[in-house]
Design a protein around this motif. Sequence first.
Motif, PDB file in Angstrom:
ATOM      1  N   ASN A 162       1.013  -1.172  -0.098  1.00  0.00           N
ATOM      2  CA  ASN A 162       0.003   0.223   0.046  1.00  0.00           C
ATOM      3  C   ASN A 162       0.833   1.258  -0.049  1.00  0.00           C
ATOM      4  O   ASN A 162       1.954   1.228   0.014  1.00  0.00           O
ATOM      5  CB  ASN A 162      -1.017   0.071   1.154  1.00  0.00           C
ATOM      6  N   LYS A 163       0.187   2.390  -0.177  1.00  0.00           N
ATOM      7  CA  LYS A 163       0.863   3.519  -0.311  1.00  0.00           C
ATOM      8  C   LYS A 163       1.835   3.920   1.235  1.00  0.00           C
ATOM      9  O   LYS A 163       2.796   4.567   1.277  1.00  0.00           O
ATOM     10  CB  LYS A 163       0.145   4.844  -0.716  1.00  0.00           C
ATOM     11  N   ASP A 164       1.281   3.433   2.427  1.00  0.00           N
ATOM     12  CA  ASP A 164       2.115   3.482   3.437  1.00  0.00           C
ATOM     13  C   ASP A 164       3.234   2.892   3.724  1.00  0.00           C
ATOM     14  O   ASP A 164       4.128   3.631   3.930  1.00  0.00           O
ATOM     15  CB  ASP A 164       1.049   3.062   4.777  1.00  0.00           C
ATOM     16  N   ALA A 165       3.300   1.990   2.916  1.00  0.00           N
ATOM     17  CA  ALA A 165       4.533   1.238   2.873  1.00  0.00           C
ATOM     18  C   ALA A 165       5.464   1.811   2.111  1.00  0.00           C
ATOM     19  O   ALA A 165       6.652   2.096   2.168  1.00  0.00           O
ATOM     20  CB  ALA A 165       4.476  -0.439   2.360  1.00  0.00           C
ATOM     21  N   ILE A 166       5.051   2.523   0.919  1.00  0.00           N
ATOM     22  CA  ILE A 166       5.999   3.170  -0.052  1.00  0.00           C
ATOM     23  C   ILE A 166       6.454   4.566   0.954  1.00  0.00           C
ATOM     24  O   ILE A 166       7.684   4.663   0.777  1.00  0.00           O
ATOM     25  CB  ILE A 166       5.112   3.814  -1.327  1.00  0.00           C
ATOM     26  N   LEU A 167       5.613   5.171   1.424  1.00  0.00           N
ATOM     27  CA  LEU A 167       6.077   6.420   2.345  1.00  0.00           C
ATOM     28  C   LEU A 167       7.074   6.021   3.324  1.00  0.00           C
ATOM     29  O   LEU A 167       7.843   6.662   3.470  1.00  0.00           O
ATOM     30  CB  LEU A 167       4.834   7.251   2.779  1.00  0.00           C
ATOM     31  N   ALA A 168       6.603   4.936   3.898  1.00  0.00           N
ATOM     32  CA  ALA A 168       7.707   4.415   5.028  1.00  0.00           C
ATOM     33  C   ALA A 168       9.187   4.315   4.531  1.00  0.00           C
ATOM     34  O   ALA A 168      10.083   4.585   5.102  1.00  0.00           O
ATOM     35  CB  ALA A 168       6.998   3.395   5.722  1.00  0.00           C
ATOM     36  N   GLU A 169       9.152   3.458   3.385  1.00  0.00           N
ATOM     37  CA  GLU A 169      10.387   3.235   2.673  1.00  0.00           C
ATOM     38  C   GLU A 169      11.000   4.471   2.343  1.00  0.00           C
ATOM     39  O   GLU A 169      12.171   4.564   2.165  1.00  0.00           O
ATOM     40  CB  GLU A 169      10.198   2.235   1.515  1.00  0.00           C
ATOM     41  N   LEU A 170      10.179   5.483   1.774  1.00  0.00           N
ATOM     42  CA  LEU A 170      10.875   6.683   1.438  1.00  0.00           C
ATOM     43  C   LEU A 170      11.746   7.330   2.597  1.00  0.00           C
ATOM     44  O   LEU A 170      12.917   7.992   2.406  1.00  0.00           O
ATOM     45  CB  LEU A 170      10.061   7.746   0.756  1.00  0.00           C
TER      46      LEU A 170
END
Length: 190
Positions: free
Chosen positions: A48-56
Motif C-alpha cells: 500500500n502507499k503507507d509502505a511506500i511512504l515508510a520506505e521513502l
Amino acid sequence: MRAELTRERILTAAAHVFAEYGYAAGTTNRIAERARISIGSLYQYFPNKDAILAELLIQHIDRGTWTGANELDLSPGTLEATVRAFVRDAIDNHSDDPQLLRLMIEEAPVSQELLDTVDRHGKLRTAQVRDVILRHPDIRVGDPDVAAEIILLTVEINTHKFMAAPQTIPIETFENELVAMVTRYLRGDQ
C-alpha cells in the motif's frame, strides 16, 4: 537487478506524486502510472502507499550519515569550520523536496523497521559527533556523550523544521545562526 530498478522507479514516482498531490490524493494508481508500471506490479513490491511512504522515510534517514566526518581538519582554530561542515551536511540531506520532507515527517506510518532505522541512524550520527567532540582540541564540554546527543538533536530538529517549512529567511542566515550557536556551546562560551 531488474527488481531493484523497478522498486527504485516506484519510490521515485511516489516521491513526485506525494509532492505534487499530497499524501491523501497521492494514490497507488497515480504512483503506478507515474512509474509506468501496472498497479499489479506496484503491489508486488509494496502492499500500500503507507509502505511506500515508510520506505521513502527509511531511505531518507539512511542517507543522513555525516559523509565528511572522516575528512575533517581537527586542528586548533577549526571548530567553526567543523561545525559548519556538520550543519551544511544536515541542510544538504534535507534540501531535496521540502513538501515531501514535511509529508514524511507528518504522515509516515510508524513501523518497527522505521523505528529500528531511526535508532541505528541516531547511534551512528551520535558516535560521529562524539568522536569529533573527543578529538577536537577547541571543544570544552562537561560530558561528551550528552553533548553529542544535544548537538545532534539541535541540528537535526532545527534543520527538519526549517527545511520542511516555506522559506521566509535565507538558508545561509539559518546556517550561520545555527553554526554560531553550536560553536559557542562547544567552545564553552558563557
